[in-house]
Design an enzyme around this catalytic site. Sequence first.
Site, mmCIF file in Angstrom:
data_model
loop_
_atom_site.group_PDB
_atom_site.id
_atom_site.type_symbol
_atom_site.label_atom_id
_atom_site.label_comp_id
_atom_site.label_asym_id
_atom_site.label_seq_id
_atom_site.Cartn_x
_atom_site.Cartn_y
_atom_site.Cartn_z
ATOM 1 N N ASP A 153 0.829 -1.210 0.000
ATOM 2 C CA ASP A 153 0.000 0.000 0.000
ATOM 3 C C ASP A 153 0.859 1.254 0.000
ATOM 4 O O ASP A 153 2.065 1.199 0.216
ATOM 5 C CB ASP A 153 -0.961 -0.002 1.209
ATOM 6 C CG ASP A 153 -0.284 -0.438 2.508
ATOM 7 O OD1 ASP A 153 0.951 -0.415 2.573
ATOM 8 O OD2 ASP A 153 -0.999 -0.792 3.455
ATOM 9 N N ASN A 212 -7.289 -3.057 14.543
ATOM 10 C CA ASN A 212 -8.697 -3.203 14.133
ATOM 11 C C ASN A 212 -8.887 -4.330 13.111
ATOM 12 O O ASN A 212 -9.957 -4.494 12.548
ATOM 13 C CB ASN A 212 -9.231 -1.875 13.558
ATOM 14 C CG ASN A 212 -8.542 -1.463 12.262
ATOM 15 O OD1 ASN A 212 -7.637 -2.149 11.780
ATOM 16 N ND2 ASN A 212 -8.959 -0.346 11.705
ATOM 17 N N HIS A 222 -7.213 -4.682 10.205
ATOM 18 C CA HIS A 222 -6.957 -4.398 8.783
ATOM 19 C C HIS A 222 -5.689 -5.124 8.311
ATOM 20 O O HIS A 222 -4.768 -5.363 9.081
ATOM 21 C CB HIS A 222 -6.913 -2.896 8.488
ATOM 22 C CG HIS A 222 -5.687 -2.150 8.915
ATOM 23 N ND1 HIS A 222 -5.744 -0.943 9.560
ATOM 24 C CD2 HIS A 222 -4.375 -2.419 8.773
ATOM 25 C CE1 HIS A 222 -4.522 -0.508 9.784
ATOM 26 N NE2 HIS A 222 -3.666 -1.387 9.325
HETATM 27 C C1 GLP Z 1 -0.315 0.036 8.745
HETATM 28 C C2 GLP Z 1 -0.047 -0.732 7.435
HETATM 29 C C3 GLP Z 1 -0.277 -2.213 7.594
HETATM 30 C C4 GLP Z 1 0.365 -2.651 8.897
HETATM 31 C C5 GLP Z 1 -0.382 -2.085 10.067
HETATM 32 C C6 GLP Z 1 0.173 -2.472 11.429
HETATM 33 O O1 GLP Z 1 -1.397 0.876 8.684
HETATM 34 N N1 GLP Z 1 -0.758 -0.263 6.288
HETATM 35 O O2 GLP Z 1 0.267 -2.889 6.475
HETATM 36 O O3 GLP Z 1 0.348 -4.048 8.988
HETATM 37 O O4 GLP Z 1 -0.527 -0.700 9.947
HETATM 38 O O5 GLP Z 1 1.229 -1.646 11.798
HETATM 39 P P1 GLP Z 1 2.211 -1.982 12.978
HETATM 40 O O6 GLP Z 1 3.089 -3.083 12.510
HETATM 41 O O7 GLP Z 1 2.976 -0.696 13.177
HETATM 42 O O8 GLP Z 1 1.396 -2.350 14.149
#
Ligand code: GLP
Length: 255
Positions: free
Chosen positions: A73, A142, A144
């Site tokens: 992304d 959440n 995602h």
């Molecule tokens: C971001 C990215 C995701 C990632 C997620 C978790 O928003 N777009 O690809 O997996 O958040 O982030 P973190 O690893 O900092 O908890």
Amino acid sequence: MAHPASPRITIFPNPQAMASAVASQIAERLRVNPRLVLGLPTGRTPIPLYERLAALAAEQRADFSRATTFNLDEFLGIRADHPGSFRTFMRTHLFSRVNLCADRIHFLDGCASRPDDECGRYEQSIAKAGGLDLQLLGVGTNGHIGFNEPAAELQPWTHRVTLTTETRAANAELFGGDPSAVPGEALTMGMATILHARSIVLLASGASKASVIERVLHGPITTELPASFLQLHPDVEIVLDEPAAAGVIASRGRA
Ligand code: GLP
């Protein structure tokens, strides 16, 4: 009944041990298939993994020279060289430190004049590369994956998305700690783009992920928790540190 082989759960004492094991697994996959096509995430979670891959590359134990990458992304409306872009993140943590060929590093262009066309171009590039062999994922608190946010409906292919307040806050660090400076939209691989990868490794570390991981593994498959769709894939490994595994361990105790 749960699928007997997937998702597999692997638990490590700490993020460094997780990173080391997954980095060795990737180095081995690259040895077996030097033309490996990797899907890559950003976020805090994969940083120790990228660190370890850089160390393996420096010791000539991981060879990316013929590999291809596609990042999951990118924020909409910011340039590739913006300090908060995912492209900059990847350059800092991985691309500048391993022997990937620049023309085999693929990214969504957050500044494309026609974002919809850009999403179509990305899908075509993935198909042209032969599809994703290994998709690495993090997970939002959440649920995602990529930027596929919880919603009544999910999108299958790469698309434009509006980010939730929660996700913008989680990404504030990249924008000087100010959630309002985080772009409100992004481009992201869709659920089918991700689920078509031949294998998937999801990483989660820290106590803040314990509840979401428990629901991803044992809860209903629902668009309100996009990562729950990983239950449908035949080759998923969920790699956790002990704090992130707390919910899974507790539910095993209750079983
Ligand atoms: C971001 C990215 C995701 C990632 C997620 C978790 O928003 N777009 O690809 O997996 O958040 O982030 P973190 O690893 O900092 O908890």
